[in-house]
Design a protein around this motif. Structure first.
Motif, short mmCIF file in Angstrom:
data_model
loop_
_atom_site.label_atom_id
_atom_site.label_comp_id
_atom_site.label_asym_id
_atom_site.label_seq_id
_atom_site.Cartn_x
_atom_site.Cartn_y
_atom_site.Cartn_z
N SER A 214 47.76 49.96 58.20
CA SER A 214 46.46 50.62 58.24
C SER A 214 45.38 49.75 57.59
O SER A 214 44.25 49.66 58.08
N ASP B 270 42.16 48.42 59.58
CA ASP B 270 40.79 48.67 59.09
C ASP B 270 40.02 47.36 58.97
O ASP B 270 38.84 47.29 59.32
N GLN C 9 39.12 46.14 62.50
CA GLN C 9 38.07 46.95 63.12
C GLN C 9 36.73 46.79 62.42
O GLN C 9 35.68 46.89 63.03
#
Length: 85
Positions: free
Chosen positions: A25, A29, A32
């Motif tokens: 994750s 993150d 992105q």
């Protein structure tokens, strides 16, 4: 970042734990939330167009260079203050 094999993984695991998330994750993150070079170029062109619209002319290359240097100094100052915290 250099070091022993697995050092980057260990650091990512520590960061993920501190943020209450997983390495996967955390990396998603980052991917992105980090603009590509093309996205940075597009943002810069949009900013130039906005400035030209607001000011009646685009900033000179010298003004852009000064603004970029200021932002880089401010970014460095932000990283330094975060490291001290």
């Amino acid at each position: 970042m250099t070091g022993a094999p697995g050092a980057a993984r260990d650091r990512l695991a520590q960061l993920a734990a501190e943020h209450g998330t997983t390495i996967r994750s955390l990396v998603e993150d980052l991917a992105q939330g980090t603009p590509t070079q093309a996205e940075y170029a597009e943002r810069a062109e949009l900013a130039r167009a906005e400035l030209a619209s607001a000011l009646g002319s685009a900033p000179s290359p010298e003004a852009e260079a000064r603004a970029k240097a200021l932002l880089e100094r401010l970014g460095g100052a932000a990283h330094s203050s975060q490291a001290a915290a």
